[in-house]
Structures are given as C-alpha cells and as structure tokens.
Design a protein around this motif. Structure first.
Motif, PDB file in Angstrom:
ATOM      1  N   GLU A 131     -44.022  -2.721 -23.073  1.00 18.32           N
ATOM      2  CA  GLU A 131     -43.559  -2.400 -21.723  1.00 18.32           C
ATOM      3  C   GLU A 131     -44.650  -1.693 -20.936  1.00 18.32           C
ATOM      4  N   GLU A 132     -45.313  -0.745 -21.591  1.00 20.22           N
ATOM      5  CA  GLU A 132     -46.398  -0.021 -20.921  1.00 20.22           C
ATOM      6  C   GLU A 132     -47.536  -0.958 -20.561  1.00 20.22           C
ATOM      7  N   LEU A 133     -47.829  -1.902 -21.456  1.00 24.46           N
ATOM      8  CA  LEU A 133     -48.899  -2.864 -21.192  1.00 24.46           C
ATOM      9  C   LEU A 133     -48.553  -3.739 -19.993  1.00 24.46           C
ATOM     10  N   ALA A 134     -47.329  -4.225 -19.946  1.00 24.21           N
ATOM     11  CA  ALA A 134     -46.912  -5.069 -18.828  1.00 24.21           C
ATOM     12  C   ALA A 134     -47.025  -4.321 -17.500  1.00 24.21           C
ATOM     13  N   SER A 135     -46.614  -3.066 -17.497  1.00 20.69           N
ATOM     14  CA  SER A 135     -46.697  -2.261 -16.272  1.00 20.69           C
ATOM     15  C   SER A 135     -48.148  -2.020 -15.866  1.00 20.69           C
ATOM     16  N   ALA A 136     -48.986  -1.698 -16.865  1.00 19.73           N
ATOM     17  CA  ALA A 136     -50.401  -1.419 -16.572  1.00 19.73           C
ATOM     18  C   ALA A 136     -51.100  -2.655 -16.039  1.00 19.73           C
ATOM     19  N   LEU A 137     -50.795  -3.831 -16.609  1.00 17.76           N
ATOM     20  CA  LEU A 137     -51.416  -5.069 -16.137  1.00 17.76           C
ATOM     21  C   LEU A 137     -50.940  -5.419 -14.736  1.00 17.76           C
ATOM     22  N   ALA A 138     -49.674  -5.149 -14.435  1.00 16.18           N
ATOM     23  CA  ALA A 138     -49.154  -5.409 -13.088  1.00 16.18           C
ATOM     24  C   ALA A 138     -49.862  -4.538 -12.058  1.00 16.18           C
ATOM     25  N   ILE A 139     -50.098  -3.289 -12.412  1.00 16.53           N
ATOM     26  CA  ILE A 139     -50.808  -2.385 -11.506  1.00 16.53           C
ATOM     27  C   ILE A 139     -52.250  -2.847 -11.317  1.00 16.53           C
ATOM     28  N   ALA A 140     -52.885  -3.284 -12.422  1.00 15.54           N
ATOM     29  CA  ALA A 140     -54.259  -3.782 -12.337  1.00 15.54           C
ATOM     30  C   ALA A 140     -54.342  -4.990 -11.417  1.00 15.54           C
ATOM     31  N   ALA A 141     -53.371  -5.894 -11.538  1.00 14.23           N
ATOM     32  CA  ALA A 141     -53.348  -7.078 -10.684  1.00 14.23           C
ATOM     33  C   ALA A 141     -53.173  -6.693  -9.223  1.00 14.23           C
ATOM     34  N   LEU A 142     -52.308  -5.714  -8.979  1.00 16.86           N
ATOM     35  CA  LEU A 142     -52.036  -5.277  -7.607  1.00 16.86           C
ATOM     36  C   LEU A 142     -53.251  -4.600  -6.982  1.00 16.86           C
ATOM     37  N   THR A 143     -53.880  -3.709  -7.739  1.00 19.93           N
ATOM     38  CA  THR A 143     -55.005  -2.951  -7.184  1.00 19.93           C
ATOM     39  C   THR A 143     -56.278  -3.776  -7.053  1.00 19.93           C
ATOM     40  N   SER A 144     -56.465  -4.748  -7.950  1.00 11.86           N
ATOM     41  CA  SER A 144     -57.690  -5.554  -7.923  1.00 11.86           C
ATOM     42  C   SER A 144     -57.549  -6.821  -7.092  1.00 11.86           C
ATOM     43  N   GLY A 145     -56.294  -7.268  -6.890  1.00 12.47           N
ATOM     44  CA  GLY A 145     -56.076  -8.517  -6.189  1.00 12.47           C
ATOM     45  C   GLY A 145     -56.297  -9.739  -7.052  1.00 12.47           C
ATOM     46  N   GLU A 146     -56.451  -9.547  -8.364  1.00 10.88           N
ATOM     47  CA  GLU A 146     -56.689 -10.654  -9.291  1.00 10.88           C
ATOM     48  C   GLU A 146     -55.642 -10.608 -10.398  1.00 10.88           C
ATOM     49  N   ASP A 147     -54.809 -11.640 -10.455  1.00  9.69           N
ATOM     50  CA  ASP A 147     -53.745 -11.705 -11.458  1.00  9.69           C
ATOM     51  C   ASP A 147     -54.279 -12.450 -12.680  1.00  9.69           C
ATOM     52  N   ALA A 148     -54.803 -11.701 -13.638  1.00 12.07           N
ATOM     53  CA  ALA A 148     -55.452 -12.299 -14.805  1.00 12.07           C
ATOM     54  C   ALA A 148     -54.427 -12.700 -15.865  1.00 12.07           C
ATOM     55  N   THR A 149     -54.734 -13.752 -16.583  1.00 15.79           N
ATOM     56  CA  THR A 149     -53.891 -14.220 -17.685  1.00 15.79           C
ATOM     57  C   THR A 149     -54.240 -13.462 -18.961  1.00 15.79           C
ATOM     58  N   LEU A 150     -53.229 -12.908 -19.600  1.00 13.57           N
ATOM     59  CA  LEU A 150     -53.450 -12.158 -20.841  1.00 13.57           C
ATOM     60  C   LEU A 150     -53.508 -13.115 -22.024  1.00 13.57           C
ATOM     61  N   GLU A 151     -54.563 -13.014 -22.800  1.00 14.47           N
ATOM     62  CA  GLU A 151     -54.711 -13.808 -24.013  1.00 14.47           C
ATOM     63  C   GLU A 151     -54.380 -12.928 -25.224  1.00 14.47           C
ATOM     64  N   ARG A 152     -53.724 -13.529 -26.207  1.00  9.56           N
ATOM     65  CA  ARG A 152     -53.377 -12.804 -27.432  1.00  9.56           C
ATOM     66  C   ARG A 152     -53.872 -13.592 -28.637  1.00  9.56           C
ATOM     67  N   THR A 153     -54.482 -12.885 -29.578  1.00 10.65           N
ATOM     68  CA  THR A 153     -54.955 -13.520 -30.801  1.00 10.65           C
ATOM     69  C   THR A 153     -54.627 -12.620 -31.978  1.00 10.65           C
ATOM     70  N   ARG A 154     -53.927 -13.163 -32.963  1.00  9.64           N
ATOM     71  CA  ARG A 154     -53.656 -12.365 -34.167  1.00  9.64           C
ATOM     72  C   ARG A 154     -54.979 -12.067 -34.858  1.00  9.64           C
ATOM     73  N   THR A 155     -55.146 -10.850 -35.288  1.00 12.49           N
ATOM     74  CA  THR A 155     -56.403 -10.410 -35.894  1.00 12.49           C
ATOM     75  C   THR A 155     -56.157 -10.005 -37.336  1.00 12.49           C
ATOM     76  N   GLU A 156     -56.875 -10.632 -38.241  1.00 16.22           N
ATOM     77  CA  GLU A 156     -56.749 -10.292 -39.662  1.00 16.22           C
ATOM     78  C   GLU A 156     -57.218  -8.857 -39.859  1.00 16.22           C
ATOM     79  N   THR A 157     -56.335  -8.032 -40.364  1.00 13.62           N
ATOM     80  CA  THR A 157     -56.608  -6.599 -40.429  1.00 13.62           C
ATOM     81  C   THR A 157     -57.880  -6.285 -41.196  1.00 13.62           C
ATOM     82  N   GLU A 158     -57.981  -6.778 -42.420  1.00 14.97           N
ATOM     83  CA  GLU A 158     -59.150  -6.471 -43.234  1.00 14.97           C
ATOM     84  C   GLU A 158     -60.412  -7.046 -42.605  1.00 14.97           C
ATOM     85  N   GLY A 159     -60.268  -8.238 -42.019  1.00 12.93           N
ATOM     86  CA  GLY A 159     -61.434  -8.849 -41.379  1.00 12.93           C
ATOM     87  C   GLY A 159     -61.894  -8.053 -40.185  1.00 12.93           C
TER      88      GLY A 159
END
Length: 304
Positions: free
Chosen positions: A63-91
């Motif tokens: 929830e905090e991430l979604a809010s922070a990204l919305a604010i970033a989009a509003l203040t910068s004028g650029e609505d960026a697409t969030l990419e997600r990648t699972r990261t192997e912990t040990e790696g």
C-alpha cells in the motif's frame, strides 16, 4: 579474505522503473521509502533514460509503495510502469557480496562489508558495514563525495556534528573516527536508525555516535544540540532546498555544511536556495553524475 553466507528468511523481489532523467529523483524517493537497497543506472545515454530499482521482501509495503509511486507520477509528470522480478535470495546475497569489495574512499577511508575479513590498511580508517543492506555503502557517488569533503574540512576540528538522514550511519562513523568527536545521527526511517546503531557498535564507535529517529530539523534531539559546526545532509535535491533556512539557522557562525544526494545538474538549484540564506560555496566535488557541496556560514551572518 573470507566470505560467509547468511540466509534470508523471506522471499525477495526486485522492483524497478525506467524513467527519464528529470523523473529520477521522484522515483528514487518513492522506491527508497520501501526498499533499503536502491540502485540507479543509466540505460540510454542518448535519450537520458535511467533505471531505478530496489530489493524488498515479497508482499512488504504494498500500500505504501502504491501511494509513493502515485505521488512520484504526480510530481514528475511521468507515470512509469513498475516491473517486478522474483529474486533468488541466496543468489542476491552472493551478488551483493561480490559487488561490495573493500573500497578505498579519498585518502583516509576504507569501506568494507561485514562479510570480509581483511587486515586494516595502514593510514586508512576502516568502516565496516553489513553488506546485506548495502545502502550507504561507500560505492555511491554521494557517499564518496561526502567522505572526501570530510577529509578536506577536518582541519577545522568541528566539535558539534550532525548527520541528517544518516542511512547506514557511514558519514557519522567517518566523522566520529576521523575527528574523535561525538556525532548525532538521525533519520526518518526506523530501519536506518537501527542499522546505523548496529554499525556503530560493529565499528566500536557507539560511544561517539548517537542514533535517533526524527523528522528533519523538527526533531527534539537536533534542536537541543544546535547550533552545529558541521552538518552532513546526504538526502535529495528538493528536500535540501526546502530545508535551506533551517540548516542556516542551526549552523554555527563559521560552521560547515556538506550537502549531497544531488546530480551535478541540480547543483545550481540547491546552491541558489542556500545562498539566499547567506551560506557561501567553498567547493563542488564531483563523483560521476553526482555532486557534493561544501558550504560555509560566514561569521556575523544571519539566515533571511
């Protein structure tokens, strides 16, 4: 040199956005609210596109991430697409260790991860940090610039020292070790305060470094110890501008401010805000795209 492996109890993921240079600051701030490890990489030099990425526990702070990204989009004028990648912990931990070797900084410091067991280097102060949370690790241009700036002004022997927005505590520890003076380290993020305190213990500097949670200049501990002979503020360009008056008001006459977290192209904006408060530029240090400013408060001058 020995390398030890530590296990992470939860799954990790890398989150990232690719944005134009003008939007980097807004998205770095947004991702940094959730991720303790944030990286910024230029991916298209001609078009000036940058990738801002961080590593976090899967499911944490959505929830905090979604809010922070919305604010970033509003203040910068650029609505960026969030990419997600699972990261192997040990790696991920292994790559973190590999990318965090012992790093000489300036003429006096050596920054290394807690996974290394290296002999002290003659003539250098060794600062050991937990490589598992390698933000503020000495690799970033802003951190390196601040440590170099500290070396340049150490001859002034400042007595009252503040690290505002301490992150890993690396600047507070560097000042405490080099100047042999107590340092107040504060941050708005509870995790940063905890990590800074742990790092101070790890480096046998807990008697000199005091870590406190607080929101900028309104923090009671900061107000109580003012005015300061030396202030580190390795934050971001726009917050630095907004806090220029408070910095000048809490800096002792003849005191020094070391400002970082800004790109070289943002120097004029940050400098203008502080000049309006009567502070004087002594030096602009460059570490790649990143700039560090050494400012001085003249004797007999009051902030406007």
């Amino acid at each position: 040199m020995t390398v030890t492996r530590r296990r992470h109890a939860t799954e990790l993921e890398t989150i990232a956005v690719t944005v134009r240079e003008a939007s980097v600051e807004a998205y770095e701030s947004a991702i940094g609210m959730i991720c303790t490890t944030v990286g910024i990489f230029e991916v298209d030099e001609a078009e000036r596109f940058w990738r801002v990425e961080g590593v976090k526990d899967v499911g944490y702070g959505e929830e905090e991430l979604a809010s922070a990204l919305a604010i970033a989009a509003l203040t910068s004028g650029e609505d960026a697409t969030l990419e997600r990648t699972r990261t192997e912990t040990e790696g991920w931990l292994a790559r973190t260790y590999e990318s965090f070797p012992a790093q000489p900084v300036g003429n006096r410091f050596l920054v290394q991860g807690s996974h290394l067991d290296t002999a002290p280097e003659a003539g250098r102060i060794t600062i050991t940090l937990d490589a598992g949370v390698a933000f503020g690790s000495g690799e970033h241009g802003s951190t390196r610039g601040c440590l170099r700036a500290l070396e340049l002004i150490a001859y002034r022997k400042p007595r009252r020292i503040l690290d505002l927005g301490c992150g890993s505590g690396i600047l507070a520890m560097g000042a405490a070790a080099l100047l042999k003076r107590p340092v107040l380290a504060t941050d708005i993020d509870p995790w940063s305060v905890r990590v800074s305190a742990e790092n101070a213990v790890r480096n046998q500097l807990s008697r000199r470094v005091t870590c406190r949670l607080g929101n900028g200049w309104s923090t009671p501990a900061i107000r109580h110890a003012a005015p300061y002979d030396l202030v580190f503020a390795n934050i971001l360009a726009r917050p630095l501008c907004l806090m220029a008056h408070s910095l000048a008001a809490n800096l002792a006459p003849g005191g020094t401010a070391i400002l970082a977290g800004l790109l070289n192209k943002q120097v004029r904006m940050v400098l203008a805000a502080h000049r309006r408060q009567g502070l004087v530029l002594e030096k602009h240090l460059r570490e790649g795209d990143w700039g560090t400013l050494i400012l001085r408060k003249p004797y007999g001058r009051k902030p406007r």
